[in-house]
Design a protein around this motif. Structure first.
Motif, PDB file in Angstrom:
ATOM      1  N   ASP A 302      82.857  39.353  49.050  1.00 57.48           N
ATOM      2  CA  ASP A 302      83.883  38.821  49.451  1.00 57.48           C
ATOM      3  C   ASP A 302      83.965  38.066  50.667  1.00 57.48           C
ATOM      4  O   ASP A 302      84.601  36.796  50.901  1.00 57.48           O
ATOM      5  CB  ASP A 302      85.115  40.005  49.599  1.00 57.48           C
ATOM      6  CG  ASP A 302      85.497  40.766  48.467  1.00 57.48           C
ATOM      7  OD1 ASP A 302      85.504  40.056  47.392  1.00 57.48           O
ATOM      8  OD2 ASP A 302      85.438  42.192  48.758  1.00 57.48           O
ATOM      9  N   ASP A 303      82.922  38.187  51.808  1.00 59.34           N
ATOM     10  CA  ASP A 303      82.811  37.637  52.930  1.00 59.34           C
ATOM     11  C   ASP A 303      82.119  35.960  52.363  1.00 59.34           C
ATOM     12  O   ASP A 303      82.539  34.926  52.906  1.00 59.34           O
ATOM     13  CB  ASP A 303      81.457  38.112  53.705  1.00 59.34           C
ATOM     14  CG  ASP A 303      82.387  38.993  54.576  1.00 59.34           C
ATOM     15  OD1 ASP A 303      83.609  39.244  54.463  1.00 59.34           O
ATOM     16  OD2 ASP A 303      81.628  40.226  55.120  1.00 59.34           O
ATOM     17  N   PHE A 304      81.350  36.134  51.486  1.00 62.95           N
ATOM     18  CA  PHE A 304      80.481  34.948  50.986  1.00 62.95           C
ATOM     19  C   PHE A 304      81.799  33.884  50.178  1.00 62.95           C
ATOM     20  O   PHE A 304      81.669  32.803  50.557  1.00 62.95           O
ATOM     21  CB  PHE A 304      79.617  35.145  49.987  1.00 62.95           C
ATOM     22  CG  PHE A 304      79.056  34.013  48.994  1.00 62.95           C
ATOM     23  CD1 PHE A 304      78.437  33.067  49.486  1.00 62.95           C
ATOM     24  CD2 PHE A 304      79.656  34.005  47.736  1.00 62.95           C
ATOM     25  CE1 PHE A 304      78.196  31.921  48.747  1.00 62.95           C
ATOM     26  CE2 PHE A 304      79.269  32.945  46.875  1.00 62.95           C
ATOM     27  CZ  PHE A 304      78.895  31.915  47.516  1.00 62.95           C
ATOM     28  N   TYR A 305      82.498  34.448  49.378  1.00 65.78           N
ATOM     29  CA  TYR A 305      83.536  33.611  48.724  1.00 65.78           C
ATOM     30  C   TYR A 305      84.410  33.183  49.649  1.00 65.78           C
ATOM     31  O   TYR A 305      84.844  32.129  49.544  1.00 65.78           O
ATOM     32  CB  TYR A 305      84.222  34.377  47.528  1.00 65.78           C
ATOM     33  CG  TYR A 305      83.371  34.389  46.256  1.00 65.78           C
ATOM     34  CD1 TYR A 305      83.351  33.467  45.544  1.00 65.78           C
ATOM     35  CD2 TYR A 305      82.919  35.619  45.861  1.00 65.78           C
ATOM     36  CE1 TYR A 305      82.548  33.449  44.341  1.00 65.78           C
ATOM     37  CE2 TYR A 305      82.012  35.661  44.816  1.00 65.78           C
ATOM     38  CZ  TYR A 305      81.820  34.567  44.000  1.00 65.78           C
ATOM     39  OH  TYR A 305      81.108  34.511  42.980  1.00 65.78           O
ATOM     40  N   ARG A 306      84.949  33.925  50.802  1.00 66.01           N
ATOM     41  CA  ARG A 306      85.552  33.219  51.800  1.00 66.01           C
ATOM     42  C   ARG A 306      85.152  32.060  52.490  1.00 66.01           C
ATOM     43  O   ARG A 306      85.871  31.117  52.794  1.00 66.01           O
ATOM     44  CB  ARG A 306      86.320  34.585  52.878  1.00 66.01           C
ATOM     45  CG  ARG A 306      87.387  35.204  52.319  1.00 66.01           C
ATOM     46  CD  ARG A 306      87.779  36.136  53.428  1.00 66.01           C
ATOM     47  NE  ARG A 306      87.049  37.161  53.808  1.00 66.01           N
ATOM     48  CZ  ARG A 306      86.902  38.451  53.323  1.00 66.01           C
ATOM     49  NH1 ARG A 306      87.640  38.941  52.518  1.00 66.01           N
ATOM     50  NH2 ARG A 306      85.723  39.391  53.727  1.00 66.01           N
ATOM     51  N   LYS A 307      83.874  32.406  52.951  1.00 68.57           N
ATOM     52  CA  LYS A 307      83.179  31.257  53.518  1.00 68.57           C
ATOM     53  C   LYS A 307      83.025  29.943  52.659  1.00 68.57           C
ATOM     54  O   LYS A 307      83.289  28.971  53.141  1.00 68.57           O
ATOM     55  CB  LYS A 307      81.626  31.681  54.023  1.00 68.57           C
ATOM     56  CG  LYS A 307      81.789  32.836  54.989  1.00 68.57           C
ATOM     57  CD  LYS A 307      80.255  33.177  55.444  1.00 68.57           C
ATOM     58  CE  LYS A 307      80.462  34.099  56.474  1.00 68.57           C
ATOM     59  NZ  LYS A 307      79.146  34.578  56.616  1.00 68.57           N
ATOM     60  N   ALA A 308      82.733  30.190  51.522  1.00 69.60           N
ATOM     61  CA  ALA A 308      82.590  29.193  50.392  1.00 69.60           C
ATOM     62  C   ALA A 308      83.828  28.207  50.465  1.00 69.60           C
ATOM     63  O   ALA A 308      83.923  27.049  50.096  1.00 69.60           O
ATOM     64  CB  ALA A 308      82.079  29.564  49.042  1.00 69.60           C
ATOM     65  N   GLN A 309      85.048  29.050  50.115  1.00 71.04           N
ATOM     66  CA  GLN A 309      86.225  28.513  49.950  1.00 71.04           C
ATOM     67  C   GLN A 309      86.561  27.666  51.163  1.00 71.04           C
ATOM     68  O   GLN A 309      87.177  26.633  50.947  1.00 71.04           O
ATOM     69  CB  GLN A 309      87.386  29.479  49.857  1.00 71.04           C
ATOM     70  CG  GLN A 309      87.394  30.055  48.114  1.00 71.04           C
ATOM     71  CD  GLN A 309      88.418  31.004  48.072  1.00 71.04           C
ATOM     72  OE1 GLN A 309      88.641  32.027  48.594  1.00 71.04           O
ATOM     73  NE2 GLN A 309      89.307  30.670  47.098  1.00 71.04           N
ATOM     74  N   ALA A 310      86.297  28.065  52.425  1.00 75.60           N
ATOM     75  CA  ALA A 310      86.624  27.570  53.320  1.00 75.60           C
ATOM     76  C   ALA A 310      86.003  26.219  53.583  1.00 75.60           C
ATOM     77  O   ALA A 310      86.445  25.335  54.423  1.00 75.60           O
ATOM     78  CB  ALA A 310      86.256  28.582  54.890  1.00 75.60           C
ATOM     79  N   ALA A 311      84.574  26.215  53.108  1.00 73.68           N
ATOM     80  CA  ALA A 311      83.836  25.022  53.044  1.00 73.68           C
ATOM     81  C   ALA A 311      83.887  24.061  51.944  1.00 73.68           C
ATOM     82  O   ALA A 311      83.493  23.152  51.968  1.00 73.68           O
ATOM     83  CB  ALA A 311      82.235  25.343  52.771  1.00 73.68           C
ATOM     84  N   GLY A 312      84.945  24.359  51.153  1.00 77.09           N
ATOM     85  CA  GLY A 312      85.447  23.372  49.990  1.00 77.09           C
ATOM     86  C   GLY A 312      84.532  23.361  48.740  1.00 77.09           C
ATOM     87  O   GLY A 312      84.565  22.557  48.073  1.00 77.09           O
TER      88      GLY A 312
END
Length: 604
Positions: A302-312
């Protein structure tokens, strides 16, 4: 008065023509009607009817009603009471069509096609449109289920002008699905009819590389064929392709472990992935930017996907670790489309955003099955390693082999080298042959000259083994009088070491392998091996997978939108299988006098 009489005669003639158009001619007979009575009432009327023709019509109506109510068993029982040979042609067509529909309920397409081969079917075009549609539809379904894809498409194209509204739309999409499923070598448009147009469209789409090129090919085809049904209404998968082309991927997250037991595997995948990326840049393309993430240091997905989404990030490639892939497969949905570089266990359907790709040994087992079948073989024996891996490979081979009519007549699980000779002797029943010779010698009381004879029903051996095991197995087969039995192996037998002594020991063994290792002259391979020499050996399979992961990433939607389309990759010919799993088909080679000789590809 005369004018009125002419008008009356004209109206009568028009009425007569309409009646003729909506019902068969008298010579063909009457089609069963949709009655207001129940099945029981129809059968009772048939039993008391003094006219055999009327009784047959009543029973046909009853059988049809039972079928429409979902009671195929009862429909079949009633239909058996109708003497087909005594019916008129229209009724024979109706009965044959119903018989085919019942066969399809039982999943027996060959029986359905047999029913539809009745001589009366030559009069089908003389019957009303609803009957033509009904017969043509079940004929197309049976042909498709029997593997006659092109014939099924032709049947659907034939009935297309008779259809309207939702039925027409569904048939339109079915035509495209069938044509798109044809191999490229069968797409040979000739003439300017609808079939040729469908074929030329499929050929244009399959011949194009990127989504943008496919879209340009579709637009060009529509301009050249403005009145074709597919130009007037583009099939839904091609509309989806247009949407995908307008939404290019601009940022990818590469999620691989940098530490731990899979770090070396991940390194090869990463280097192959980036090699394809740099090649795209050199070719003047505008490749997506790559963000690197370390899966060995993940706190949570979940943390990974949040960071990835934030990075576009628009697409994730990875993870590699099977437990992480299993977690993703268990989720109802993912926030970002993900191409996992491994497979979850069990083959369960994961979320719509998850695709899975790897070097599955099961793919190669199915490839052996396809190849042996294409070579006209029917009876197989297997030599596989003892243990979980061997069981998985054998299961994949056996399922595909037996599902397509092949038979398994012997299996040996190899483990200890000292037991190998005995196992092969047992597989070919050589000891039984020796026993018969000794029994005969005991009976006659004199020395009998007899050479052991192996069983003759084994047409080939499916081999899944390491190069070291295969080096022992092939000479042992020769020694045990089975050297002439063809051996089809997975890529595990090929070390890519260039060791001629090793290759000599496996002389005659055929095996499937990645294009990367079989084509040493490929431009990208030469560039990669110049920098990383290990990519020319057995690790080359991982480099090839990395290259293909990069090339697959922007084309996942394409494979999903175009079922049965394929991408020719470095790890094999890639297509979309059930559960959005990328499945490989591989080329073939053979050990010949210490060299590796490429064989013709298996027909698709």
């Amino acid at each position: 008065m005369i004018a009125c009489l002419r008008l009356f005669l004209a109206l009568c003639l028009a009425t007569l023509l309409v009646a003729c158009a909506s019902s068969p001619s008298s010579s063909l007979g009457e089609l069963p009607r949709t009655p207001d009575a129940s099945i029981e009432q129809l059968l009772e009327q048939a039993a008391t009817s003094k006219s055999p023709d009327k009784a047959a019509l009543l029973r046909l109506s009853a059988a049809d009603m039972a079928y429409r109510q979902g009671n195929a068993g009862r429909a079949g029982q009633i239909l058996q009471q109708v003497p087909l040979d005594q019916l008129k042609p229209a009724q024979q067509i109706f009965a044959s069509t119903l018989s085919a529909e019942l066969a399809m309920v039982r999943n027996q397409p060959k029986a359905a096609l047999t029913a539809l081969s009745h001589p009366s079917l030559q009069h089908l075009s003389e019957l009303p449109a609803p009957q033509q549609i009904r017969t043509g539809t079940v004929h197309a379904r049976a042909l498709e289920a029997d593997g006659q894809t092109l014939a099924a498409a032709k049947e659907r194209i034939f009935i297309a002008p008779l259809l309207k509204d939702d039925a027409a739309a569904k048939n339109h999409e079915a035509i495209w699905a069938l044509i798109a499923a044809l191999p490229t070598d069968q797409l040979q448009p000739a003439g300017n009819d609808d079939l040729a147009g469908w074929m030329s469209l499929a050929l244009a789409v399959k011949s194009a590389g990127t989504l943008e090129q496919q879209q340009a090919a579709i637009d060009q085809w529509r301009a050249q064929n403005p009145k074709h049904p597919a130009a007037l209404q583009l099939p839904q998968p091609l509309i989806k392709l247009k949407e995908l082309a307008s939404q290019p991927v601009s940022k990818i997250a590469l999620l691989l472990p940098q530490d731990g037991p899979l770090a070396s595997v991940a390194k090869a995948l990463r280097e192959g992935f980036m090699a394809a990326h740099y090649q795209a840049q050199q070719a003047g393309q505008k490749p997506p930017s790559i963000e690197f993430y370390d899966s060995s240091r993940l706190s949570s997905l979940d943390d990974f996907y949040r960071k990835a989404q934030a990075a576009g990030v628009q697409l994730v490639v990875g993870p590699l670790e099977k437990p992480l892939v299993k977690q993703l497969a268990a989720r109802p949905q993912l926030p970002i489309t993900t191409l996992a570089l491994n497979y979850s266990e069990g083959g369960e359907q994961g979320p719509a955003q998850l695709f899975q790709f790897g070097l599955a040994a099961e793919d190669e087992a199915r490839e052996v099955s396809r190849r042996a079948r294409a070579d006209g073989l029917h009876r197989a024996a297997a030599l596989i390693p003892k243990g979980e891996w061997g069981d998985r490979v054998l299961k994949a081979f056996r399922q595909d082999w037996e599902a397509n009519g092949g038979s398994m007549i012997g299996i040996e699980r190899i483990d200890q080298p000292v037991a190998l000779a005995q196992q092969i002797a047992d597989l070919f029943q050589l000891r039984q042959s020796e026993g018969r010779a000794k029994s005969l010698q005991s009976t006659v009381g004199t020395q009998v000259a007899a050479q052991p004879a192996r069983r003759q029903d084994i047409e080939f051996i499916f081999l899944a083994a390491t190069p070291q095991q295969a080096q022992q197995i092939k000479p042992t087969l020769n020694f045990q009088y089975a050297g002439d039995v063809p051996v089809y192996a997975t890529s595990n037998v090929f070390s890519a070491s260039g060791d001629q002594n090793q290759y000599n020991d496996m002389n005659g063994v055929m095996f499937c392998e990645t294009p990367w290792l079989l084509d040493a002259n490929g431009l990208l391979r030469r560039q990669v091996t110049a920098q990383w020499p290990q990519a020319g050996g057995s690790l080359g399979r991982l480099y090839a997978m990395g290259v293909d992961a990069y090339r697959l990433a922007p084309r996942l939607g394409q494979l999903k939108a175009l079922p049965d389309s394929r991408i020719d990759g470095e790890s094999g010919s890639l297509g979309m299988a059930a559960g959005q799993r990328i499945e490989r088909q591989l080329p073939w080679a053979k050990f010949v006098n210490g060299q590796v000789t490429r064989l013709p590809d298996t027909p698709r």
